[in-house]
Design an enzyme around this catalytic site. Structure first.
Site, PDB file in Angstrom:
ATOM      1  N   LYS A  13      -8.671  -9.858  -2.088  1.00 46.92           N
ATOM      2  CA  LYS A  13      -7.410 -10.589  -2.157  1.00 46.92           C
ATOM      3  C   LYS A  13      -7.668 -12.091  -2.123  1.00 46.92           C
ATOM      4  CE  LYS A  13      -4.450  -7.318   0.395  1.00 46.92           C
ATOM      5  NZ  LYS A  13      -3.515  -6.997  -0.695  1.00 46.92           N
TER       6      LYS A  13
ATOM      7  N   ASP B 213      -6.681  -5.448   5.761  1.00 45.75           N
ATOM      8  CA  ASP B 213      -6.840  -5.206   4.330  1.00 45.75           C
ATOM      9  C   ASP B 213      -7.299  -6.482   3.632  1.00 45.75           C
ATOM     10  OD1 ASP B 213      -6.776  -4.360   1.743  1.00 45.75           O
ATOM     11  OD2 ASP B 213      -4.592  -4.136   1.613  1.00 45.75           O
TER      12      ASP B 213
ATOM     13  N   ARG C  76      -3.185   4.428  -0.582  1.00 47.38           N
ATOM     14  CA  ARG C  76      -2.986   5.764  -1.157  1.00 47.38           C
ATOM     15  C   ARG C  76      -4.218   6.648  -0.937  1.00 47.38           C
ATOM     16  NH1 ARG C  76      -1.876   2.990  -6.857  1.00 47.38           N
ATOM     17  NH2 ARG C  76      -1.011   1.530  -5.340  1.00 47.38           N
TER      18      ARG C  76
ATOM     19  N   GLU D 137      -5.916   0.705  -1.466  1.00 50.48           N
ATOM     20  CA  GLU D 137      -6.626   1.575  -0.528  1.00 50.48           C
ATOM     21  C   GLU D 137      -5.692   2.482   0.264  1.00 50.48           C
ATOM     22  OE1 GLU D 137      -5.691  -1.419   0.099  1.00 50.48           O
ATOM     23  OE2 GLU D 137      -4.707  -1.130   2.037  1.00 50.48           O
TER      24      GLU D 137
ATOM     25  N   LYS E   2       0.068   4.974   7.234  1.00 50.50           N
ATOM     26  CA  LYS E   2      -1.066   4.173   6.752  1.00 50.50           C
ATOM     27  C   LYS E   2      -1.521   3.230   7.853  1.00 50.50           C
ATOM     28  CE  LYS E   2      -2.201   0.391   3.500  1.00 50.50           C
ATOM     29  NZ  LYS E   2      -1.795  -0.384   2.308  1.00 50.50           N
TER      30      LYS E   2
ATOM     31  N   ASP F 273      -1.292  -4.284   8.118  1.00 51.38           N
ATOM     32  CA  ASP F 273      -1.379  -3.175   7.171  1.00 51.38           C
ATOM     33  C   ASP F 273      -1.521  -1.809   7.868  1.00 51.38           C
ATOM     34  OD1 ASP F 273      -1.098  -2.602   4.496  1.00 51.38           O
ATOM     35  OD2 ASP F 273      -3.250  -2.655   4.063  1.00 51.38           O
TER      36      ASP F 273
ATOM     37  N   ASP G 201      -8.252  -2.585  -3.745  1.00 52.48           N
ATOM     38  CA  ASP G 201      -7.117  -3.083  -2.960  1.00 52.48           C
ATOM     39  C   ASP G 201      -5.960  -2.081  -2.933  1.00 52.48           C
ATOM     40  OD1 ASP G 201      -5.737  -4.803  -1.363  1.00 52.48           O
ATOM     41  OD2 ASP G 201      -5.197  -6.221  -2.955  1.00 52.48           O
TER      42      ASP G 201
END
Ligand code: BES
Ligand code: ZN
Ligand code: MN
Length: 502
Positions: free
Chosen positions: A279, A272, A353, A351, A267, A290, A349
């Site tokens: 967030k 993020d 996956r 994201e 990933k 991230d 959020d």
């Protein structure tokens, strides 16, 4: 640049600016650990009272520096606490602490316990990793000098044994790879966005041009146009929120005589913000990290090629920035992933996956024997396991092998289940094949793994959720410095090695 040498010399007679020995916390007071025996004899009966006066206990994390006044050849002795026993874990930690304490010594001899290949590896890695610094953005390093020793000699009675030499060399390759991953994670998110991260990987590939496996290492970058042609709806659904478009980086390592084929997927969210499901400020401040999963799989791929391990690799780093914009994905959007599965986005959020789904399907096409994905995927995993332990989920056998590799690599992982009920939860969308999220607070890390499994095509697979240990927001401990930790690199290399020697 630091040069490392492995020797079986006496620590008392070695001339270096400083000598490092381990201290064990014993029932009748602290004692010098194996490796330090000759230093102990040089001090003789003066040692115990000296340690007592200095307040040395031998507990882990402790480090004390003292002038030797010619008792041994080196002018400075560093005493590094090992705790109650000598293990690769305690040795790695002590070496890491010592590395940060030994500033201003141009040459250092490490006389920590090193009477096995695993200990030599741990001492070498601990030193290299504990001394890591990230200073590219400092006009001048503040406070104390951060110069590291240019010459490091690891002392071991087994310095001539083949497996010990191999462990010593592997430790240097792995530490360099961990440092590379740390650098990428530490780079501010305004300078590391998907296109520049992809460029950095291509550039790094050049840097590995002369290594053992370099001839069989290829890198390819898919840009947003190509991703659209291929129908990578997951990556594009995240990437559309940012002015910096997404990238999918593919690395292929195809050594002659490969005995196994491993696919790695990481990933790579370079920042993020949460997207429209934004967030809170406090949850956003470390979200440059991230992309740690992508950094780990790429760095590990280079290390495995450097070592020339006979394992074919297909590596995907899925890079996107999760921002807000007039064209960002909305909760309620349905997207078609690479391969055709439709997904209803319910929380922008979640994201990770989305970008992983496309890449996992693509990895399948290479027909690997086994797939590992690495991701800073859920805060749930941090809640469950804290910030020093990663969760491993997936097929029982693969999970067990990852746990064994992580043990040898000195990184803590813990198995987590994917309960059967998650099958229903991920299918709770009324209009699409899968629901990306279901707003049930419980078990979010397990839900995420169940979701990812849908994209693995039934191949043997494990998912490493490194959301906790990927970034150290506190002070340094042992070999782990502040900021990006490079977590999972060592485990991935060790896992590949276990496939090679099976
Ligand atoms: N990148 C975060 C996960 C994360 C949290 C990493 C804390 C490191 C530290 C991820 O994209 C995320 O936002 N996950 C959500 C998932 C939820 C919406 C299902 C989370 O953890 O809340
Ligand atoms: Zn994320
Ligand atoms: Mn997120």
């Amino acid at each position: 640049m630091t040069t490392y040498a492995l020797r079986s010399a006496s620590p008392a007679k070695t001339r270096a600016d400083a000598v490092v020995v381990g201290v064990l916390r014993g029932p009748s007071g602290p004692t010098l650990a194996p490796g330090g025996d000759e230093v102990a004899s040089a001090y003789g009966r003066r040692l115990a009272p000296l340690l007592a006066t200095l307040g040395v206990t031998g507990k882990a994390g402790e480090v004390v520096k003292l002038p030797t006044s010619k008792t041994i050849s080196s002018p400075v002795l560093l005493l590094a606490g090992l705790g109650d026993e000598v293990t690769p874990g305690t040795a790695r930690r002590a070496a890491g602490v010592a590395a940060r304490a030994a500033t201003n010594a141009a040459s250092v001899a490490l006389a920590l316990p090193a009477d096995s290949a695993a200990l030599v590896r741990a001492v070498t890695e601990g030193w290299a990793l504990g001394g890591y610094t990230f200073t590219s953005y400092k006009r001048q390093p503040d406070g104390e000098r951060t110069d590291r020793a240019g010459e490091v000699v690891v002392l071991s009675p087994l310095a001539r044994k083949k497996d010990v030499v191999a462990a010593f060399e592997e430790a240097q390759v792995v530490s360099a790879a961990v440092a590379q991953a740390r650098d990428w994670v530490n780079t501010p998110p305004n300078d590391l966005r998907p296109p520049s991260f992809a460029d950095a990987v291509v550039e790094a590939r050049r840097g590995h041009g002369r290594s053992r496996g370099a001839g069989s290492l290829k890198v390819e970058v898919l840009d947003e146009k190509r991703l659209a042609e291929l129908g990578c709806g997951g990556i594009l659904s995240v990437g559309r929120s940012s002015d910096a478009p997404p990238r999918l980086v593919r690395l292929d390592y195809e050594p002659k005589g490969a005995v196994a084929h491993l696919a790695l997927v990481g990933k790579g969210i370079t920042f993020d913000s949460g997207g429209l499901s934004i967030k809170p400020a406090a949850g956003m401040k470390e979200m440059k990290s991230d992309m740690a999963g992508a950094a780990a799989v790429v760095a590990a791929t280079f290390a495995i090629a450097d070592l020339g391990l006979p394992v074919r690799l297909t590596t995907y780093a899925s890079l996107a920035e999760n921002m807000v914009s007039g064209d960002a994905s909305r909760p309620g959007d349905v997207v078609t992933m690479y391969g055709g599965t439709t997904v209803e986005i319910l929380n922008t959020d979640a994201e990770g996956r989305m970008v992983l789904g496309d890449a996992l399907v693509m990895a399948q096409e290479a027909e690997p024997d086994v797939v590992l994905d690495v991701a800073t995927l859920t805060g749930h995993m941090v809640m469950a396991l804290g910030d020093r332990v990663a969760g491993v989920l997936g097929d029982e056998k693969v999970v067990a092998d990852v746990l064994a590799a992580s043990e040898a690599a000195g990184e803590e992982h813990w198995p987590m289940p994917i309960p059967a009920m998650m099958e229903e939860r991920i299918r709770s969308s009324k209009i699409a094949d899968l629901a990306q999220h279901d707003w049930i607070r419980w078990g979010g890390g397990l839900y995420a793994a169940a979701f990812l499994r849908e994209f693995t095509g039934g191949l043997p697979w494990a998912h490493l959720d490194i959301a906790g240990p990927a970034f150290n927001s506190g002070g340094p401990w042992g070999q782990v410095t502040s900021g990006g930790t490079g977590f999972a690199v060592a485990t991935l290399v060790e896992y590949a090695r276990s496939l090679a020697t099976r």
